[in-house]
Design an enzyme around this catalytic site. Structure first.
Site, mmCIF file in Angstrom:
data_model
loop_
_atom_site.group_PDB
_atom_site.id
_atom_site.type_symbol
_atom_site.label_atom_id
_atom_site.label_comp_id
_atom_site.label_asym_id
_atom_site.label_seq_id
_atom_site.Cartn_x
_atom_site.Cartn_y
_atom_site.Cartn_z
ATOM 1 C CB CYS A 1 8.638 11.364 70.940
ATOM 2 S SG CYS A 1 7.407 10.065 70.773
ATOM 3 C CG HIS B 1 4.037 14.477 72.763
ATOM 4 N ND1 HIS B 1 5.234 14.928 72.246
ATOM 5 C CD2 HIS B 1 4.098 13.123 72.719
ATOM 6 C CE1 HIS B 1 5.974 13.864 71.886
ATOM 7 N NE2 HIS B 1 5.312 12.762 72.171
ATOM 8 C CD GLU B 2 2.566 10.950 75.524
ATOM 9 O OE1 GLU B 2 2.409 9.952 74.794
ATOM 10 O OE2 GLU B 2 3.680 11.453 75.752
ATOM 11 C CG HIS C 1 1.957 9.229 70.477
ATOM 12 N ND1 HIS C 1 2.841 8.865 69.495
ATOM 13 C CD2 HIS C 1 2.682 9.886 71.411
ATOM 14 C CE1 HIS C 1 4.061 9.278 69.831
ATOM 15 N NE2 HIS C 1 3.995 9.914 70.988
#
Ligand code: CO
Length: 177
Positions: free
Chosen positions: A102, A144-145, A148
């Site tokens: 990341c 994953h994004e 965030h």
């Protein structure tokens, strides 16, 4: 300017926030209207991802707490994808484990288990809502994004043993939180 900074057309200078910056833990708000300013900033987000040689970057990683994700698996500009207000509709039961990194947690990598497929709805910059099924690396990168946007980092999802093994590195970055 280093590769992790960019100046947007709207005059902001963005830098990629890094762990343990608390702004990485804030939740992001949906976009209510796609304006020219939002489009410009979205393109600046893609540019910054490109310069930093990342395959994904979420708006909150630059302190912009809106639900926008940029993804580009190939690194070629024409392959860049933008997701606005993405929503997960379903995920596959099948999962797979693979190494992740990341831009906001430099120098650390580790395996994360994630669904192999994810079906999502998402808006584009023309305000059109579409549904897609993503798989493999694209599904992983999206998930994953998307984390965030909820203030979740991939290091939160590592195995307990791996979490122990990266403690020193997190300390070097200024953690633990
Ligand atoms: Co990330």
């Amino acid at each position: 300017m280093p590769d992790t900074e960019t100046a947007t057309d709207t005059g902001d200078v963005w830098e990629i926030l890094t762990y343990p910056d608390k702004r990485l833990r804030s939740k992001s708000e949906p976009i209510t209207e796609i304006t020219d300013e939002i489009r410009k900033k979205g393109l600046a987000l893609m540019d910054l991802m490109h310069h930093a040689r990342g395959i994904g970057l979420a708006a909150p990683q630059v302190g912009w707490h809106v639900q926008i994700l940029a993804i580009n698996l190939s690194g070629k500009r024409q392959d860049g994808l933008i997701f606005v207000n993405p929503k997960i509709k379903s995920v596959s039961k099948a999962t797979f484990s693979a190494g992740e990194m990341c831009l906001s947690v430099p120098g650390i990598s580790g395996k994360v288990e994630r669904p192999r497929e994810v079906t999502i709805s998402s808006m584009n910059f023309d305000g059109e809502l579409n549904e897609f099924t993503l798989d493999g690396l694209l599904a992983r990168c999206f998930l994953h994004e998307d984390h965030h946007l909820q203030g979740i980092l991939f290091i939160d999802k590592l195995s307990p043993a791996k979490k122990l093994s990266i403690r020193k590195k997190l300390k070097r970055l200024g953690g633990p939180e």
